[in-house]
Design a protein around this motif. Structure first.
Motif, PDB file in Angstrom:
ATOM      1  N   LEU A  23       5.207 -16.177  -0.763  1.00  0.00           N
ATOM      2  CA  LEU A  23       5.367 -14.829  -0.245  1.00  0.00           C
ATOM      3  C   LEU A  23       4.865 -13.845  -1.295  1.00  0.00           C
ATOM      4  O   LEU A  23       5.241 -13.924  -2.462  1.00  0.00           O
ATOM      5  CB  LEU A  23       6.842 -14.543   0.056  1.00  0.00           C
ATOM      6  CG  LEU A  23       7.190 -13.130   0.547  1.00  0.00           C
ATOM      7  CD1 LEU A  23       6.547 -12.847   1.894  1.00  0.00           C
ATOM      8  CD2 LEU A  23       8.709 -12.963   0.634  1.00  0.00           C
ATOM      9  N   CYS A  24       3.971 -12.940  -0.874  1.00  0.00           N
ATOM     10  CA  CYS A  24       3.479 -11.900  -1.771  1.00  0.00           C
ATOM     11  C   CYS A  24       3.848 -10.549  -1.180  1.00  0.00           C
ATOM     12  O   CYS A  24       3.532 -10.269  -0.019  1.00  0.00           O
ATOM     13  CB  CYS A  24       1.964 -12.017  -1.954  1.00  0.00           C
ATOM     14  SG  CYS A  24       1.301 -10.795  -3.095  1.00  0.00           S
ATOM     15  N   ILE A  25       4.526  -9.720  -1.970  1.00  0.00           N
ATOM     16  CA  ILE A  25       4.954  -8.396  -1.525  1.00  0.00           C
ATOM     17  C   ILE A  25       4.201  -7.346  -2.328  1.00  0.00           C
ATOM     18  O   ILE A  25       4.288  -7.316  -3.562  1.00  0.00           O
ATOM     19  CB  ILE A  25       6.471  -8.213  -1.698  1.00  0.00           C
ATOM     20  CG1 ILE A  25       7.226  -9.327  -0.951  1.00  0.00           C
ATOM     21  CG2 ILE A  25       6.914  -6.853  -1.197  1.00  0.00           C
ATOM     22  CD1 ILE A  25       8.716  -9.287  -1.139  1.00  0.00           C
ATOM     23  N   ASP A  26       3.448  -6.493  -1.627  1.00  0.00           N
ATOM     24  CA  ASP A  26       2.587  -5.498  -2.267  1.00  0.00           C
ATOM     25  C   ASP A  26       3.164  -4.104  -2.030  1.00  0.00           C
ATOM     26  O   ASP A  26       3.187  -3.615  -0.903  1.00  0.00           O
ATOM     27  CB  ASP A  26       1.171  -5.604  -1.683  1.00  0.00           C
ATOM     28  CG  ASP A  26       0.173  -4.720  -2.411  1.00  0.00           C
ATOM     29  OD1 ASP A  26       0.610  -3.833  -3.167  1.00  0.00           O
ATOM     30  OD2 ASP A  26      -1.037  -4.914  -2.219  1.00  0.00           O
ATOM     31  N   PHE A  27       3.646  -3.475  -3.111  1.00  0.00           N
ATOM     32  CA  PHE A  27       4.228  -2.143  -3.024  1.00  0.00           C
ATOM     33  C   PHE A  27       3.242  -1.045  -3.426  1.00  0.00           C
ATOM     34  O   PHE A  27       3.581   0.131  -3.404  1.00  0.00           O
ATOM     35  CB  PHE A  27       5.455  -2.041  -3.934  1.00  0.00           C
ATOM     36  CG  PHE A  27       6.617  -2.878  -3.480  1.00  0.00           C
ATOM     37  CD1 PHE A  27       7.509  -2.406  -2.527  1.00  0.00           C
ATOM     38  CD2 PHE A  27       6.831  -4.135  -4.013  1.00  0.00           C
ATOM     39  CE1 PHE A  27       8.581  -3.164  -2.112  1.00  0.00           C
ATOM     40  CE2 PHE A  27       7.898  -4.915  -3.602  1.00  0.00           C
ATOM     41  CZ  PHE A  27       8.779  -4.426  -2.641  1.00  0.00           C
ATOM     42  N   THR A  28       2.028  -1.417  -3.805  1.00  0.00           N
ATOM     43  CA  THR A  28       1.133  -0.425  -4.394  1.00  0.00           C
ATOM     44  C   THR A  28       0.611   0.582  -3.377  1.00  0.00           C
ATOM     45  O   THR A  28       0.131   1.648  -3.751  1.00  0.00           O
ATOM     46  CB  THR A  28      -0.067  -1.101  -5.073  1.00  0.00           C
ATOM     47  OG1 THR A  28      -0.766  -1.905  -4.108  1.00  0.00           O
ATOM     48  CG2 THR A  28       0.386  -1.983  -6.223  1.00  0.00           C
ATOM     49  N   SER A  29       0.701   0.279  -2.086  1.00  0.00           N
ATOM     50  CA  SER A  29       0.200   1.205  -1.079  1.00  0.00           C
ATOM     51  C   SER A  29       1.255   2.213  -0.622  1.00  0.00           C
ATOM     52  O   SER A  29       0.945   3.132   0.135  1.00  0.00           O
ATOM     53  CB  SER A  29      -0.308   0.428   0.144  1.00  0.00           C
ATOM     54  OG  SER A  29       0.748  -0.306   0.740  1.00  0.00           O
ATOM     55  N   LEU A  30       2.511   2.041  -1.066  1.00  0.00           N
ATOM     56  CA  LEU A  30       3.568   2.957  -0.650  1.00  0.00           C
ATOM     57  C   LEU A  30       3.445   4.301  -1.366  1.00  0.00           C
ATOM     58  O   LEU A  30       3.147   4.359  -2.555  1.00  0.00           O
ATOM     59  CB  LEU A  30       4.945   2.363  -0.941  1.00  0.00           C
ATOM     60  CG  LEU A  30       5.332   1.107  -0.151  1.00  0.00           C
ATOM     61  CD1 LEU A  30       6.730   0.667  -0.552  1.00  0.00           C
ATOM     62  CD2 LEU A  30       5.277   1.359   1.340  1.00  0.00           C
ATOM     63  N   SER A  31       3.684   5.376  -0.657  1.00  0.00           N
ATOM     64  CA  SER A  31       3.591   6.707  -1.251  1.00  0.00           C
ATOM     65  C   SER A  31       4.835   7.072  -2.049  1.00  0.00           C
ATOM     66  O   SER A  31       4.803   7.981  -2.873  1.00  0.00           O
ATOM     67  CB  SER A  31       3.357   7.757  -0.157  1.00  0.00           C
ATOM     68  OG  SER A  31       4.414   7.727   0.790  1.00  0.00           O
ATOM     69  N   SER A  32       5.941   6.386  -1.820  1.00  0.00           N
ATOM     70  CA  SER A  32       7.165   6.653  -2.567  1.00  0.00           C
ATOM     71  C   SER A  32       7.962   5.364  -2.698  1.00  0.00           C
ATOM     72  O   SER A  32       7.757   4.408  -1.955  1.00  0.00           O
ATOM     73  CB  SER A  32       8.010   7.720  -1.875  1.00  0.00           C
ATOM     74  OG  SER A  32       8.361   7.312  -0.581  1.00  0.00           O
ATOM     75  N   VAL A  33       8.873   5.346  -3.666  1.00  0.00           N
ATOM     76  CA  VAL A  33       9.665   4.145  -3.928  1.00  0.00           C
ATOM     77  C   VAL A  33      10.693   3.939  -2.831  1.00  0.00           C
ATOM     78  O   VAL A  33      11.437   4.860  -2.501  1.00  0.00           O
ATOM     79  CB  VAL A  33      10.386   4.272  -5.286  1.00  0.00           C
ATOM     80  CG1 VAL A  33      11.273   3.065  -5.537  1.00  0.00           C
ATOM     81  CG2 VAL A  33       9.373   4.425  -6.400  1.00  0.00           C
TER      82      VAL A  33
END
Length: 232
Positions: free
Chosen positions: A24-34
């Protein structure tokens, strides 16, 4: 995932049991906020059992530091530490290759407390926290005497993180010395032979890093702990 403005949900095939997912790979880099919370539904998995992943990848933008405690508190404790290694990767953090969690986190009790973790791949940035008298890799307790825990440090990504605005990185001796200078973070005194693996991209780089390991005075006490290998 929940952020300040809306609820965002990522769904895996609803007919697929979590027990069938191996990576499973989770990519948070495209989110505009935490996001404020993270939830993985285990409706198809007995809640008494950990999620049986064999590999977890987390991709972060390290300018959003608040996501790290959230991951440790909400997601990582659900994994099976005897089966799952994990990779901390991300876009380079502008202030260097360390992300210090103290100040962002009042107590380390929420951080990951696996005692049997076997393998940790570190790319991009190294998260660590200050716990009373010493620094250490975020949430990881010291290895036990009967356990060989492996840290795989990907040198190219760590160097580019430390010097994001430079087109000419220093040689790998810089990072080898940096590991020695931060021996408490890595628990070098308790690591077994070959347990800190420096991962390189070419045979030429491999020779340079092996030479750095042989000659670095910063790691002289722990030379036996280091190994060098090509990225696969």
């Amino acid at each position: 995932m929940v952020n300040q403005n809306s609820i965002k949900t990522s769904r895996i095939n609803s007919h697929l049991s979590l027990s069938q997912i191996k990576t499973l790979c989770i990519d948070f880099t495209s989110l505009s906020s935490v996001p404020k919370s993270i939830s993985i539904s285990s409706s198809r998995l007995n809640d008494e059992q950990p999620i049986p992943l064999e590999r977890l990848g987390i991709i972060l933008d390290y300018s959003e530091r608040g996501i790290l405690p959230l991951l440790y508190a909400r997601l990582f404790p659900r994994l099976d530490p005897e089966r799952c290694s994990y990779q901390v990767a991300g876009r380079p953090f502008k202030s260097g290759h360390w992300v210090k969690l103290s100040g962002q986190q009042q107590s380390t009790s929420m951080l990951l407390a696996w005692t049997r973790i076997r393998s940790l791949d570190i790319s991009g940035t190294i998260p660590y926290t200050y716990d009373g008298a010493r620094d250490h890799l975020a949430g990881l307790p010291p290895p036990s005497t009967d356990q060989r825990r492996v840290f795989r440090l990907h040198l190219a990504s760590l160097l580019s993180s430390a010097f994001p605005d430079s087109s000419a990185f220093p040689d790998s001796e810089f990072l080898v010395d940096s590991v020695g200078e931060n021996s408490d973070v890595y628990e070098l005194d308790r690591m077994q032979d070959g347990s800190v693996v420096l991962v390189v991209k070419s045979e030429e780089e491999k020779g340079e890093v092996e030479a750095a390991v042989r000659t670095s005075q910063e790691i002289a006490r722990w030379r036996h702990v280091f190994a060098v290998e090509l990225e696969t």
